[in-house]
Design an enzyme around this catalytic site. Structure first.
Site, PDB file in Angstrom:
ATOM      1  N   LYS A   1      -6.119 -40.059 -14.719  1.00 18.67           N
ATOM      2  CA  LYS A   1      -4.862 -40.160 -13.968  1.00 18.67           C
ATOM      3  C   LYS A   1      -3.669 -40.074 -14.963  1.00 18.67           C
ATOM      4  CE  LYS A   1      -5.849 -43.853 -11.857  1.00 18.67           C
ATOM      5  NZ  LYS A   1      -7.296 -44.397 -11.448  1.00 18.67           N
TER       6      LYS A   1
ATOM      7  N   HIS B   1      -0.960 -49.171 -17.699  1.00 18.55           N
ATOM      8  CA  HIS B   1      -1.846 -49.268 -16.603  1.00 18.55           C
ATOM      9  C   HIS B   1      -2.682 -50.460 -16.977  1.00 18.55           C
ATOM     10  CE1 HIS B   1      -3.969 -47.512 -13.153  1.00 18.55           C
ATOM     11  NE2 HIS B   1      -5.096 -47.733 -13.751  1.00 18.55           N
TER      12      HIS B   1
ATOM     13  N   ARG C   1     -17.056 -45.426  -6.015  1.00 20.69           N
ATOM     14  CA  ARG C   1     -17.632 -46.425  -7.010  1.00 20.69           C
ATOM     15  C   ARG C   1     -17.160 -47.790  -6.278  1.00 20.69           C
ATOM     16  NH1 ARG C   1     -13.704 -45.923 -11.671  1.00 20.69           N
ATOM     17  NH2 ARG C   1     -14.575 -47.763 -12.438  1.00 20.69           N
TER      18      ARG C   1
ATOM     19  N   ASP D   1     -11.063 -38.160  -9.728  1.00 22.40           N
ATOM     20  CA  ASP D   1     -10.970 -39.529  -9.688  1.00 22.40           C
ATOM     21  C   ASP D   1     -10.760 -40.149  -8.227  1.00 22.40           C
ATOM     22  OD1 ASP D   1     -10.956 -42.037 -11.016  1.00 22.40           O
ATOM     23  OD2 ASP D   1      -8.925 -42.165 -10.470  1.00 22.40           O
TER      24      ASP D   1
ATOM     25  N   SER E   1     -11.679 -42.908 -15.475  1.00 24.59           N
ATOM     26  CA  SER E   1     -10.857 -42.961 -14.304  1.00 24.59           C
ATOM     27  C   SER E   1      -9.455 -43.122 -14.677  1.00 24.59           C
ATOM     28  CB  SER E   1     -11.289 -44.146 -13.446  1.00 24.59           C
ATOM     29  OG  SER E   1     -10.281 -44.619 -12.500  1.00 24.59           O
TER      30      SER E   1
HETATM   31  N1  URA Z   1      -8.223 -48.611 -12.851  1.00 22.50           N
HETATM   32  C1  URA Z   1      -8.505 -47.299 -12.383  1.00 22.50           C
HETATM   33  O1  URA Z   1      -7.621 -46.496 -12.319  1.00 22.50           O
HETATM   34  N2  URA Z   1      -9.623 -47.144 -12.547  1.00 22.50           N
HETATM   35  C2  URA Z   1     -10.814 -48.096 -12.822  1.00 22.50           C
HETATM   36  O2  URA Z   1     -11.767 -47.659 -12.951  1.00 22.50           O
HETATM   37  C3  URA Z   1     -10.237 -49.483 -13.035  1.00 22.50           C
HETATM   38  C4  URA Z   1      -9.023 -49.666 -13.149  1.00 22.50           C
END
Ligand code: URA
Length: 452
Positions: free
Chosen positions: A215, A111, A196, A189, A211
């Site tokens: 996930k 990620h 956000r 989230d 966040s």
């Molecule tokens: N990727 C995410 O999933 N969340 C964030 O806040 C920033 C990047």
């Protein structure tokens, strides 16, 4: 700011006295507590995440709390609890029972904390598939000035990221990867991420860490590689902040049994030559065909090596899968499994505008933040929740930093379906790039590696 390192014990300075821990909570008290700089108790965090997920507190109240967190930060213990509460807001997948050729899947994911031109997931997932890994990827949509993998992939005609849990399981064992909208994973989230995006509360270490990790912990990968961006186009600009973010996320992963490591990578200039939705898919296809910009190839191969190492796989060289077409074969299988048709042309904005070089020389740095904002203004991102993005909106950089340019030559082409957007996009680029006599200082793309 949380400290660098493992999660500390909660401070015993009376910070929790402000809130009852017997379940008698209300949003104004929680907002006031954080606004005034105190830490929230575990019970208060559990309550507020649950109440927001189930629409029992107002968007305005969550917006105020997010801004208080943005301004006041969170302790490591608060971040850990906030993340755990977001995980608990939905499903947690477990794919450990899945087999391929009678053997457990080598489940691994990556990620990114968000960048400009960051299309790396698109070539990376098929490279890892071609090397024997299985990738369950809960991906996101655009956030602020950064693009989202789902918005890019949905530019492929027919591609869907709305996959049921049964379909994700089937795809993982039969195809080797699934890229999907988080859906029932960490639904808190999903709501907070969207809020956000429209309340200027994105660039916050606690909110980014929780966040990303809620996930990723919920999605069921046994191992995780984080690409933590540093520089003008990243949410956290300084190396010190990005390092603290990476350390926080790696510790969160470890605390939840996910083997996690992070790279710090440069995001001062955009990655590659294409920024937008379909244009980034087109550039990813070039990489999968064995070409493409050197920085995109380098980051894809480096992240693939980390993922394969984390999954205990070392039989195949990831760079070879780009040269011999096996990664491209895997990409076609993945896209077909998710309804996409690579035989159809990718969309491109109906209108274009070209920016030319005012003089000859060497292209200097191109500010990643300005490019991200320009492309967002062209319609590639959202300014309201749920807005449709333009798949054909984007920008191509004909010259990268350090390349020679002659006077009057095109340096950028901008695309959109709504030409009235050009003026705002072009003004974002004002002063964001130069042509000079010398190349800009060179920077390493891979800055550091942070492990458990
Ligand atoms: N990727 C995410 O999933 N969340 C964030 O806040 C920033 C990047």
């Amino acid at each position: 700011m949380p400290s660098d390192g493992a999660f500390d014990a909660l401070p015993s300075d009376g910070a929790f006295d402000a809130l009852p821990s017997d379940g008698a909570f209300d949003a104004p008290t929680i907002i006031r507590t954080k606004r005034d700089g105190a830490a929230l108790s575990d019970a208060a965090i559990d309550w507020v995440i649950d109440a927001y997920t189930h629409d029992r507190i107002a968007e305005a109240q969550m917006s105020a709390l997010l801004m208080a967190i943005f301004l006041r930060g969170m302790t490591d213990a608060e971040i850990a609890r906030w993340t755990a509460a977001m995980i608990a807001s939905g499903d947690r997948f477990d794919f450990s029972d899945l087999r391929r050729n009678g053997r457990p899947l080598a489940l691994v994911d990556k990620h990114s904390t968000g960048g400009v031109g960051d299309k790396i997931t698109i070539p990376l997932v098929p490279v890892v598939m071609a090397c024997g890994g299985a990738v369950p990827q809960a991906a996101g949509r655009g956030l602020g000035h950064t693009g989202g993998t789902l918005d890019k992939l949905e530019a492929i005609p027919g591609f869907t990221a709305e996959l049921s849990k049964a379909r994700i399981r089937q795809q993982l064992s039969e195809v080797g990867a699934a890229i999907f909208a988080a859906g029932d994973l960490a639904p808190a989230d999903r709501k907070i991420y969207a809020l956000r995006d429209i309340t200027a509360t994105t660039e916050s270490l606690p909110l980014i860490a929780s966040s990303v990790m809620s996930k990723k912990i919920a999605e069921g990968a046994g191992a995780l590689v984080l690409d933590t961006k540093v520089g003008a186009g990243a949410f956290l600009k300084s190396e010190a902040e990005a390092r603290a973010l990476a350390r926080t996320m790696v510790d969160l992963g470890a605390a939840h049994g996910v083997s996690t490591r992070a790279l710090l990578t440069d995001m001062s200039v955009p990655l590659g030559r294409a920024v937008g939705n379909a244009v980034e898919v087109a550039e990813s296809l070039e990489v999968l065909e064995g070409g493409g910009p050197a920085d995109v190839v380098e980051l894809t191969v480096t992240l693939a090596r980390e993922m394969l190492d984390a999954a205990g796989l070392d039989a195949v060289d990831p760079a070879q899968t780009l040269r011999d077409g096996t990664a491209m074969d895997q990409f076609r299988r993945l896209v077909t499994a998710q309804g996409g048709d690579l035989g159809q042309p990718l969309p491109i904005g109906a209108h274009s505008e070209t920016v030319t070089a005012p003089r000859g020389g060497t292209m200097g740095d191109i500010d990643a933040m300005a490019v991200g904002l320009a492309v967002w203004r062209l319609g590639a991102g959202r300014s309201e929740p749920g807005q449709r993005v333009q798949f054909g909106a984007g920008m191509t950089m004909h010259r990268r930093p350090g390349e020679t340019v002659t006077a009057g030559e095109p340096v950028f082409t901008l695309y959109t379906d709504t030409p009235q957007r050009f003026a705002a996009a072009l003004s974002e680029l004002d002063g964001a790039w130069t042509v000079g006599d010398r190349p800009p200082p060179s920077r390493p793309l891979i800055i550091d590696r942070i492990s458990e």
